[in-house]
Design a protein around this motif. Sequence first.
Motif, PDB file in Angstrom:
ATOM      1  N   GLU B  45      17.534  14.205 106.136  1.00 32.74           N
ATOM      2  CA  GLU B  45      18.615  14.970 105.499  1.00 32.74           C
ATOM      3  C   GLU B  45      19.189  14.232 104.303  1.00 32.74           C
ATOM      4  OE1 GLU B  45      21.463  15.975 108.522  1.00 32.74           O
ATOM      5  OE2 GLU B  45      19.962  17.174 109.583  1.00 32.74           O
ATOM      6  N   SER B  46      19.350  12.913 104.485  1.00 32.59           N
ATOM      7  CA  SER B  46      19.912  12.092 103.408  1.00 32.59           C
ATOM      8  C   SER B  46      18.980  12.087 102.196  1.00 32.59           C
ATOM      9  CB  SER B  46      20.140  10.678 103.951  1.00 32.59           C
ATOM     10  OG  SER B  46      20.258   9.772 102.910  1.00 32.59           O
ATOM     11  N   LEU B  47      17.675  11.926 102.463  1.00 36.06           N
ATOM     12  CA  LEU B  47      16.699  11.924 101.364  1.00 36.06           C
ATOM     13  C   LEU B  47      16.719  13.275 100.650  1.00 36.06           C
ATOM     14  CD1 LEU B  47      13.575  10.212 102.997  1.00 36.06           C
ATOM     15  CD2 LEU B  47      15.042   9.253 101.243  1.00 36.06           C
ATOM     16  N   LEU B  48      16.757  14.336 101.466  1.00 37.68           N
ATOM     17  CA  LEU B  48      16.670  15.676 100.903  1.00 37.68           C
ATOM     18  C   LEU B  48      17.936  16.034 100.122  1.00 37.68           C
ATOM     19  CD1 LEU B  48      14.631  17.964 100.840  1.00 37.68           C
ATOM     20  CD2 LEU B  48      15.816  19.016 102.759  1.00 37.68           C
ATOM     21  N   SER B  49      19.091  15.591 100.640  1.00 39.98           N
ATOM     22  CA  SER B  49      20.337  15.969  99.956  1.00 39.98           C
ATOM     23  C   SER B  49      20.388  15.347  98.559  1.00 39.98           C
ATOM     24  CB  SER B  49      21.553  15.564 100.784  1.00 39.98           C
ATOM     25  OG  SER B  49      21.702  14.175 100.768  1.00 39.98           O
ATOM     26  N   ARG B  50      19.903  14.108  98.420  1.00 36.64           N
ATOM     27  CA  ARG B  50      19.911  13.486  97.088  1.00 36.64           C
ATOM     28  C   ARG B  50      18.897  14.191  96.181  1.00 36.64           C
ATOM     29  NH1 ARG B  50      22.036   8.987  94.676  1.00 36.64           N
ATOM     30  NH2 ARG B  50      20.791   7.928  93.091  1.00 36.64           N
ATOM     31  N   ALA B  51      17.759  14.538  96.779  1.00 35.32           N
ATOM     32  CA  ALA B  51      16.730  15.219  95.981  1.00 35.32           C
ATOM     33  C   ALA B  51      17.221  16.597  95.544  1.00 35.32           C
ATOM     34  CB  ALA B  51      15.454  15.346  96.804  1.00 35.32           C
ATOM     35  N   GLU B  52      17.905  17.276  96.463  1.00 38.78           N
ATOM     36  CA  GLU B  52      18.412  18.617  96.125  1.00 38.78           C
ATOM     37  C   GLU B  52      19.512  18.559  95.078  1.00 38.78           C
ATOM     38  OE1 GLU B  52      19.337  20.060  99.995  1.00 38.78           O
ATOM     39  OE2 GLU B  52      17.459  21.197 100.172  1.00 38.78           O
ATOM     40  N   ALA B  53      20.186  17.400  95.024  1.00 38.07           N
ATOM     41  CA  ALA B  53      21.257  17.236  94.029  1.00 38.07           C
ATOM     42  C   ALA B  53      20.689  16.872  92.653  1.00 38.07           C
ATOM     43  CB  ALA B  53      22.225  16.157  94.499  1.00 38.07           C
ATOM     44  N   THR B  54      19.390  16.735  92.576  1.00 40.73           N
ATOM     45  CA  THR B  54      18.742  16.399  91.303  1.00 40.73           C
ATOM     46  C   THR B  54      17.832  17.567  90.929  1.00 40.73           C
ATOM     47  OG1 THR B  54      18.694  14.124  92.098  1.00 40.73           O
ATOM     48  CG2 THR B  54      17.415  14.597  90.106  1.00 40.73           C
ATOM     49  N   PRO B  55      18.269  18.421  89.985  1.00 37.74           N
ATOM     50  CA  PRO B  55      17.509  19.663  89.750  1.00 37.74           C
ATOM     51  C   PRO B  55      16.061  19.412  89.327  1.00 37.74           C
ATOM     52  CG  PRO B  55      19.613  19.660  88.554  1.00 37.74           C
ATOM     53  CD  PRO B  55      19.437  18.295  89.111  1.00 37.74           C
ATOM     54  N   LEU B  56      15.891  18.614  88.268  1.00 39.63           N
ATOM     55  CA  LEU B  56      14.531  18.371  87.764  1.00 39.63           C
ATOM     56  C   LEU B  56      14.399  16.912  87.345  1.00 39.63           C
ATOM     57  CD1 LEU B  56      14.222  21.531  85.471  1.00 39.63           C
ATOM     58  CD2 LEU B  56      12.981  21.180  87.623  1.00 39.63           C
ATOM     59  N   LEU B  57      13.164  16.451  87.360  1.00 41.47           N
ATOM     60  CA  LEU B  57      12.914  15.061  86.970  1.00 41.47           C
ATOM     61  C   LEU B  57      11.689  15.033  86.062  1.00 41.47           C
ATOM     62  CD1 LEU B  57      14.104  12.225  87.684  1.00 41.47           C
ATOM     63  CD2 LEU B  57      12.276  12.040  89.370  1.00 41.47           C
ATOM     64  N   LEU B  58      11.887  14.431  84.895  1.00 42.06           N
ATOM     65  CA  LEU B  58      10.773  14.329  83.946  1.00 42.06           C
ATOM     66  C   LEU B  58      10.188  12.930  84.021  1.00 42.06           C
ATOM     67  CD1 LEU B  58       9.194  15.596  81.495  1.00 42.06           C
ATOM     68  CD2 LEU B  58      10.937  14.546  80.034  1.00 42.06           C
ATOM     69  N   GLY B  59       8.867  12.863  84.086  1.00 40.14           N
ATOM     70  CA  GLY B  59       8.229  11.552  84.143  1.00 40.14           C
ATOM     71  C   GLY B  59       6.805  11.634  83.664  1.00 40.14           C
ATOM     72  N   LYS B  60       6.161  10.458  83.699  1.00 39.09           N
ATOM     73  CA  LYS B  60       4.756  10.397  83.287  1.00 39.09           C
ATOM     74  C   LYS B  60       3.928  11.084  84.366  1.00 39.09           C
ATOM     75  CE  LYS B  60       1.773   8.311  80.404  1.00 39.09           C
ATOM     76  NZ  LYS B  60       1.698   6.940  79.989  1.00 39.09           N
ATOM     77  N   LYS B  61       2.866  11.768  83.925  1.00 38.53           N
ATOM     78  CA  LYS B  61       1.991  12.455  84.882  1.00 38.53           C
ATOM     79  C   LYS B  61       1.370  11.420  85.823  1.00 38.53           C
ATOM     80  CE  LYS B  61       0.124  16.862  84.686  1.00 38.53           C
ATOM     81  NZ  LYS B  61      -0.101  17.968  83.767  1.00 38.53           N
ATOM     82  N   GLY B  62       1.301  11.735  87.050  1.00 35.83           N
ATOM     83  CA  GLY B  62       0.768  10.806  88.057  1.00 35.83           C
ATOM     84  C   GLY B  62       1.362  11.173  89.397  1.00 35.83           C
ATOM     85  N   SER B  63       1.624  10.173  90.203  1.00 39.35           N
ATOM     86  CA  SER B  63       2.190  10.454  91.529  1.00 39.35           C
ATOM     87  C   SER B  63       3.636  10.931  91.396  1.00 39.35           C
ATOM     88  CB  SER B  63       2.135   9.188  92.396  1.00 39.35           C
ATOM     89  OG  SER B  63       2.986   9.341  93.506  1.00 39.35           O
TER      90      SER B  63
END
Lengths: 229, 393
Positions: B45-63
């Motif tokens: 729940e803790s992991l998901l709540s932080r992820a849900e609070a972050t709409p989108l994340l831009l990064g280099k293609k990969g994992s």
Amino acid sequence: MLGYIRQAVISVRNVRFQYPEGGFSLEVAHLTVEAGTRAAAIGPSGSGKTTLLNLISGIERPSLGEVSTAGVRVDRLSAAARRSFRITTIGFVFQEFLLLEYLDVLDNILYPYRLHTELRMNASVQARARELASDLGLGGLLDRSPSELSQGERQRVAIARALVTAPKLILADEPTGNLDPATKQQALDLLFAQCEARSTTLLMVTHDHGLLDQFAQIVDVEALGSASV
Amino acid sequence: MKDSIFLAWRYLRHHRAKTLLLVLSLSVFLGLPLVMRAMSRATQESLLSRAEATPLLLGKKGSSLDLVVEALYFQLKGAEPIAEADVDAINATELALGIPIRTGLTARGFPLVGTSLDYFPFRGLHIAEGRGLAMMGECVLGAGAARGLAIGPGDALLTSPSTLFDLAGVYPLKLHVVGVLEPTYGPDDEAVFVDVKTAWVAEGLGHGHQDLKDAGPDLVLRRNEGSVTANAKLPQYNEITESNVDSFHFHGDASGYPVTAAIVVPHDEKSGILLRGRYVDAPTRQLVRPAEVVDSLNKQIFRFERILEIVVWTVGLATAVMFVLVMVLSWRLRADELRTMTRLGCSRWKAAQIMGSEIVIMVGASVLLAGVFGIVMAQYGETWLQNLILRGS
């Protein structure tokens, strides 16, 4: 006749007993031990001495005959009633002492009070246990574990445990069998003195014929009836 | 009953080693499955709540998992960086706010996070002590980092060298602690926040030194029209202060400088969809929804949890069998005691009551211990498990 029965603490008549799994059986025609008597039960191994004690105390029930202990027909009592009777009326001293290592001396003496609701533990009982321990020379050892005591001291704790409920009868099954001669006589002297002081009847099984002159009545179990295996 | 409990307690106290072993075994049997399940749920729940609070994340293609784990939870996974220009490009679309995240360095074991001032209101972080970032060279500590380092505003903190044995490499930068954040009970608590430019200086991409216009001949290697080349004697600053901050500079175009990721906060749902569409076919960039990535991680954790539960129950069953065996053997060894009880006039019910009391006391102590274990694990276990999952992901 009635007066006689009242005075007899042990009365066994025409008893026949056989263990449920078969094997050993015992027949006793007649035995009477009067109140306040110091009696010794003798007989060779297998003659039925311990079985006789079990019948008198109600641990075993005869298939025939009458067993009256302290005026109560124990052969007519239910198992639960015999247990109640036993714990309130009879004190036991065993050859192996059978003390509990996890209880100190005082709690070992008071052990019967922990086992039955009919015996109520209270301050006067505790005082009696302390007094008894003091009389038996255990006054300074009350908080010790049985493992810290000598053989003689352990047997004295067992005697105190048998006497603490103020029983009418003490049944002792070779109580000195594990003691050296000096300690043996010391333990017997204490047991006799305590029984005498409380007018408690003593029936003691022994193999030691050298002790017999200290008893008022000798019960030769072999001569009472017959025992067979 | 009081007497049964007394005798049971005395017996257990006398055999304390055996009792302790049984109680510990039972408490593990009782507590572990419940604690593991509760911790796992709380962690997910803790992991998901932080992820849900972050709409989108831009990064280099990969994992995408490495990207999310490094940019959201500050666990160093070696995610390939994008450029500051990518953040600028997001902001230029006017569809979203781009917040740079630069990770990779640490300060005395705590992750150094370079970001912009927008990060703090975005995460709802508030200053508990001191003030926020105002100039380069300053840092703000998460509550856990401040507690762990035992420092606060007015103190200094050195960044850890990335390569300890490279004498020609980047030297530690002395940061001035200006504030401590209120606790959030998440990854922000364990971070040391700096401005992204400070992070670049700490990485050695920017530096400050004495002004070469006034440098004496002993410090100058070559002086041409329009440029001055200093020699190795020129002192470099390892601390940014008000007096030397102007001397800090970056060679080359700062828009090409690395950021680990950019948190993308669309102004509305439609903007988010538009932005995602733009990055669908981007050859070297990915715009991910962290919630989807963490959800997929949680599904893996759930599968692992199932396997773990089977193992725990198997061990538990073995423990229960051992417990029963020990009790049965113990009662057999106590045959003399039971015989004495019977001869003295004790009923079977009373004997069973004494034995039962022993079991109840042991089971009670085990439940209590399992409860304490559960409370302790609830207090500290979630962070521990979260770190374990994120490091191992």
